[in-house]
Structure formats: C-alpha cells, structure tokens
Write a protein that holds these residues in place. Structure first.
Motif, PDB file in Angstrom:
ATOM      1  N   THR A   1     -28.190  35.410 -10.758  1.00  0.00           N
ATOM      2  CA  THR A   1     -26.982  34.886 -11.379  1.00  0.00           C
ATOM      3  C   THR A   1     -26.861  33.399 -11.035  1.00  0.00           C
ATOM      4  OG1 THR A   1     -25.626  35.519  -9.468  1.00  0.00           O
ATOM      5  CG2 THR A   1     -25.788  37.095 -11.294  1.00  0.00           C
ATOM      6  N   SER A   2     -25.947  32.736 -11.718  1.00  0.00           N
ATOM      7  CA  SER A   2     -25.762  31.303 -11.512  1.00  0.00           C
ATOM      8  C   SER A   2     -24.532  31.030 -10.659  1.00  0.00           C
ATOM      9  CB  SER A   2     -25.597  30.583 -12.851  1.00  0.00           C
ATOM     10  OG  SER A   2     -25.197  29.240 -12.634  1.00  0.00           O
ATOM     11  N   PRO A   3     -24.692  30.283  -9.543  1.00  0.00           N
ATOM     12  CA  PRO A   3     -23.512  29.869  -8.782  1.00  0.00           C
ATOM     13  C   PRO A   3     -22.751  28.731  -9.453  1.00  0.00           C
ATOM     14  CG  PRO A   3     -25.485  28.945  -7.795  1.00  0.00           C
ATOM     15  CD  PRO A   3     -25.947  29.829  -8.927  1.00  0.00           C
ATOM     16  N   PHE A   4     -23.354  28.108 -10.477  1.00  0.00           N
ATOM     17  CA  PHE A   4     -22.689  27.029 -11.196  1.00  0.00           C
ATOM     18  C   PHE A   4     -21.700  27.566 -12.230  1.00  0.00           C
ATOM     19  CE2 PHE A   4     -26.113  23.442 -10.886  1.00  0.00           C
ATOM     20  CZ  PHE A   4     -26.247  23.677  -9.527  1.00  0.00           C
ATOM     21  N   LEU A   5     -22.108  28.605 -12.945  1.00  0.00           N
ATOM     22  CA  LEU A   5     -21.315  29.105 -14.068  1.00  0.00           C
ATOM     23  C   LEU A   5     -19.937  29.576 -13.587  1.00  0.00           C
ATOM     24  CD1 LEU A   5     -21.353  29.727 -17.115  1.00  0.00           C
ATOM     25  CD2 LEU A   5     -22.214  32.015 -16.532  1.00  0.00           C
ATOM     26  N   ASN A   6     -18.891  28.985 -14.180  1.00  0.00           N
ATOM     27  CA  ASN A   6     -17.488  29.287 -13.876  1.00  0.00           C
ATOM     28  C   ASN A   6     -17.056  28.823 -12.481  1.00  0.00           C
ATOM     29  OD1 ASN A   6     -17.002  30.521 -16.407  1.00  0.00           O
ATOM     30  ND2 ASN A   6     -17.931  32.416 -15.664  1.00  0.00           N
ATOM     31  N   TYR A   7     -17.876  27.981 -11.849  1.00  0.00           N
ATOM     32  CA  TYR A   7     -17.494  27.405 -10.555  1.00  0.00           C
ATOM     33  C   TYR A   7     -16.386  26.386 -10.776  1.00  0.00           C
ATOM     34  CZ  TYR A   7     -18.102  24.799  -6.146  1.00  0.00           C
ATOM     35  OH  TYR A   7     -17.917  24.181  -4.937  1.00  0.00           O
ATOM     36  N   GLN A   8     -15.351  26.415  -9.939  1.00  0.00           N
ATOM     37  CA  GLN A   8     -14.238  25.481 -10.086  1.00  0.00           C
ATOM     38  C   GLN A   8     -13.766  25.007  -8.720  1.00  0.00           C
ATOM     39  OE1 GLN A   8     -10.836  26.850 -12.342  1.00  0.00           O
ATOM     40  NE2 GLN A   8     -10.060  24.774 -12.631  1.00  0.00           N
ATOM     41  N   PRO A   9     -14.367  23.920  -8.214  1.00  0.00           N
ATOM     42  CA  PRO A   9     -13.880  23.332  -6.961  1.00  0.00           C
ATOM     43  C   PRO A   9     -12.544  22.648  -7.171  1.00  0.00           C
ATOM     44  CG  PRO A   9     -15.585  21.969  -7.920  1.00  0.00           C
ATOM     45  CD  PRO A   9     -15.501  23.187  -8.781  1.00  0.00           C
ATOM     46  N   ARG A  10     -11.974  22.139  -6.098  1.00  0.00           N
ATOM     47  CA  ARG A  10     -10.632  21.563  -6.173  1.00  0.00           C
ATOM     48  C   ARG A  10     -10.537  20.377  -7.127  1.00  0.00           C
ATOM     49  NH1 ARG A  10     -10.992  22.462  -0.633  1.00  0.00           N
ATOM     50  NH2 ARG A  10     -11.543  20.272  -0.274  1.00  0.00           N
ATOM     51  N   PHE A  11     -11.617  19.587  -7.219  1.00  0.00           N
ATOM     52  CA  PHE A  11     -11.535  18.381  -8.048  1.00  0.00           C
ATOM     53  C   PHE A  11     -11.637  18.669  -9.540  1.00  0.00           C
ATOM     54  CE2 PHE A  11     -16.143  18.790  -7.356  1.00  0.00           C
ATOM     55  CZ  PHE A  11     -16.636  18.621  -8.635  1.00  0.00           C
ATOM     56  N   ALA A  12     -12.075  19.860  -9.924  1.00  0.00           N
ATOM     57  CA  ALA A  12     -12.372  20.153 -11.326  1.00  0.00           C
ATOM     58  C   ALA A  12     -11.173  20.772 -12.032  1.00  0.00           C
ATOM     59  CB  ALA A  12     -13.562  21.090 -11.421  1.00  0.00           C
ATOM     60  N   PRO A  13     -10.824  20.257 -13.221  1.00  0.00           N
ATOM     61  CA  PRO A  13      -9.685  20.819 -13.954  1.00  0.00           C
ATOM     62  C   PRO A  13     -10.003  22.140 -14.636  1.00  0.00           C
ATOM     63  CG  PRO A  13     -10.697  19.073 -15.237  1.00  0.00           C
ATOM     64  CD  PRO A  13     -11.406  19.089 -13.911  1.00  0.00           C
ATOM     65  N   THR A  14     -11.288  22.390 -14.906  1.00  0.00           N
ATOM     66  CA  THR A  14     -11.708  23.611 -15.594  1.00  0.00           C
ATOM     67  C   THR A  14     -12.966  24.160 -14.926  1.00  0.00           C
ATOM     68  OG1 THR A  14     -13.025  22.325 -17.166  1.00  0.00           O
ATOM     69  CG2 THR A  14     -10.755  22.861 -17.811  1.00  0.00           C
ATOM     70  N   PRO A  15     -13.261  25.449 -15.088  1.00  0.00           N
ATOM     71  CA  PRO A  15     -14.506  25.996 -14.542  1.00  0.00           C
ATOM     72  C   PRO A  15     -15.719  25.364 -15.216  1.00  0.00           C
ATOM     73  CG  PRO A  15     -12.953  27.752 -15.082  1.00  0.00           C
ATOM     74  CD  PRO A  15     -12.405  26.498 -15.681  1.00  0.00           C
TER      75      PRO A  15
ATOM     76  N   ASP B   1     -15.770  11.317 -16.206  1.00  0.00           N
ATOM     77  CA  ASP B   1     -15.379  11.460 -17.604  1.00  0.00           C
ATOM     78  C   ASP B   1     -14.095  12.280 -17.740  1.00  0.00           C
ATOM     79  OD1 ASP B   1     -17.564  10.036 -18.391  1.00  0.00           O
ATOM     80  OD2 ASP B   1     -18.594  11.696 -19.386  1.00  0.00           O
ATOM     81  N   ASP B   2     -13.537  12.251 -18.956  1.00  0.00           N
ATOM     82  CA  ASP B   2     -12.325  13.022 -19.236  1.00  0.00           C
ATOM     83  C   ASP B   2     -12.544  14.524 -19.087  1.00  0.00           C
ATOM     84  OD1 ASP B   2     -10.967  10.687 -19.751  1.00  0.00           O
ATOM     85  OD2 ASP B   2     -11.194  10.808 -21.938  1.00  0.00           O
ATOM     86  N   ASP B   3     -13.817  14.969 -19.122  1.00  0.00           N
ATOM     87  CA  ASP B   3     -14.061  16.401 -18.946  1.00  0.00           C
ATOM     88  C   ASP B   3     -13.814  16.846 -17.513  1.00  0.00           C
ATOM     89  OD1 ASP B   3     -16.370  15.665 -17.443  1.00  0.00           O
ATOM     90  OD2 ASP B   3     -17.701  15.923 -19.162  1.00  0.00           O
ATOM     91  N   GLY B   4     -13.586  15.897 -16.603  1.00  0.00           N
ATOM     92  CA  GLY B   4     -13.286  16.226 -15.220  1.00  0.00           C
ATOM     93  C   GLY B   4     -14.499  16.539 -14.374  1.00  0.00           C
ATOM     94  N   TRP B   5     -15.682  16.487 -14.961  1.00  0.00           N
ATOM     95  CA  TRP B   5     -16.910  16.854 -14.272  1.00  0.00           C
ATOM     96  C   TRP B   5     -17.935  15.717 -14.218  1.00  0.00           C
ATOM     97  CZ3 TRP B   5     -18.014  20.914 -11.301  1.00  0.00           C
ATOM     98  CH2 TRP B   5     -17.235  22.064 -11.418  1.00  0.00           C
ATOM     99  N   THR B   6     -18.269  15.150 -15.364  1.00  0.00           N
ATOM    100  CA  THR B   6     -19.403  14.234 -15.452  1.00  0.00           C
ATOM    101  C   THR B   6     -19.135  12.949 -14.674  1.00  0.00           C
ATOM    102  OG1 THR B   6     -19.882  15.096 -17.663  1.00  0.00           O
ATOM    103  CG2 THR B   6     -20.955  13.038 -17.027  1.00  0.00           C
TER     104      THR B   6
END
Length: 255
Positions: free
Chosen positions: A54-68, A221-226
């Motif tokens: 399985t992927s530990p990335f998929l649906n991961y949402q740390p504190r800084f991220a607005p979305t999984p 970026d506005d996506d909260g991730w990049t």
C-alpha cells in the motif's frame, strides 16, 4: 521516540524498500515527452498493487496540508522540488522531474526519491542532480553507529555550499519504520558532533533537496502541497531509507 529495529525487522523493511525501488524504476522508464504526470502515478500504483503493498502517501494529511495527498508518488517538475501532485501536465523535453515514492508491505515502510531529466537535459540540470545524489551518499556514509545526526546533516550541507546551491532545513530526512514519518528529524544542514547519537537498529530516510538558484527561499502552491523555489530556479531531490548496522549503513530502498 526512536524505535530500534531488529535484524529481522530491517530485512522486512528492505522488502518494502525493494517495492519502492521497482516503482521508481518503472516511473523513470515511462517518463517521456508527452506523458502525463497522472499516468506516471498509475504506473507506480500498479507496481505497489502487484507487490501486495500500500502507499503511505495516498490520503496522507500532515498538519501543513489543507487536503489529503491524492497520489502514490510525488511528481515535482522543474522549479517544483517537493510534494508535486500528479496532474494532467504533460512532460516536455528538458523537464527536470523529481519522483518521491513510498510503500508499506507487511506493516513496514520504505521511502525513496530520484530526480532525472526528461529527454535532453542541460549540463546545469545534470550537475544539480549529480550533486544532490552526491550529498545523499555523503550523508549515508556518515550514518554509522555512534555518529551524530549533525554529522549526517553537515555532510549534506557541505555539498550544497560547495556547489553554490540553496538548501533548507525544512522537510529534511526522518525516521522510517512502521510509518513513513517517525523520529528523529534529520535536517539537510547542521554541525558535526551535534544532535542525537545514532545507534544500531535505527532506520532513517536521508533526503537532500537543493535549489539551483542558490537561495533557500521557497513558496507553496495554492494546492497546499507543491513546494517551489522562490526565484524560479530548478530543484532536485534524492532520498534513500537506510539502517544503521554493525557493518555500517545499509541502504534499504534498492534492488
């Protein structure tokens, strides 16, 4: 808290690491001009699925991220260096692509990243990638029983400064084991002889990321991730999961 792993648990992590290495190899083989980033994510998903991982990335949402997080690989292009989302962007000749991937297999996790040029890369980009990989291996060489985290960090930082690249201590290396992010944090710069002492059984991800423009500033970026360089210069990222053993550092995310 840092969990020391037994030799058997380290072997189990190496099995997860081999899945990561196969996924990265598959993505690199498919990354060509005109290929969409989301298609590369699908390639990595197939490798994980076929391995029963399985992927530990998929649906991961740390504190800084607005979305999984929506993918199983981070795909960062050119001035993006970390956490790029697999979108419909089609790769172009000369793009610098950084690919970060993780896999969890039988309860144990591996995490690794590579950077490479799509099509014809420039000398500057190839040097950036080579120096980032060199920093990774310099950091790994310091990850021995009795050394300090500062020894690993200082080895990475020295390569960046010698090359004139920007680096930042945010989003550095980290412990890996039952989950993707565990203690300790491993900054990409530091002072030798400082920080937590490494012990046999520690499993950590070492991951330098450098910015070609020489500045350490970045924006998200506005996506909260990049994460991108603030000056628009290109970035590169390299990572391995390793274990501290009596025989020295053991790379776990390799074939």
């Amino acid at each position: 808290m840092v969990e020391l792993k037994t030799p058997g648990e380290i072997d189990a992590m190496a099995a997860a690491g081999r899945v990561v290495a196969r996924a990265l190899e598959a993505v690199r083989a498919e990354a060509a001009v005109g290929v969409r980033l989301r298609d590369l994510d699908a390639v990595a998903r197939a490798v994980l699925r076929d391995a029963g991982a399985t992927s530990p990335f998929l649906n991961y949402q740390p504190r800084f991220a607005p979305t999984p997080y929506p993918g199983v690989v981070c795909l960062s292009v050119n001035d993006a260096v970390l956490h790029g989302i697999p979108t419909g962007y089609r790769l172009r000749d000369g793009d610098l692509l950084s690919v970060d991937c993780g896999a969890t297999l039988d309860g144990w996790t591996g995490d690794s990243a590579i950077s490479f040029c799509v099509g014809s890369g420039t000398e500057d980009d190839e040097r950036l990638i080579e120096r980032t990989e060199h920093a990774l291996h310099a950091g790994i060489a310091e990850a021995r029983d009795g050394a300090r985290i500062g020894d690993v960090s200082a080895a990475i930082g020295a390569v960046a400064r010698d090359a004139g690249y920007g680096l930042h201590t945010d989003f550095g290396g980290h412990g890996v084991g039952r989950t993707m992010h565990e203690d300790p944090h491993i900054p990409n710069d530091g002072r030798p002889g400082r920080g937590l002492r490494l012990q046999i059984g520690m499993t950590i991800a070492i991951e330098p990321w450098f910015l070609a423009g020489g500045q350490d500033a970045y924006r998200v970026d506005d996506d909260g991730w990049t994460l991108r360089s603030a000056d628009g210069s290109r970035g590169a990222h390299a990572e391995h999961t390793i274990a501290v053993t009596a025989e020295g550092p053991r790379v776990l995310t390799t074939l």
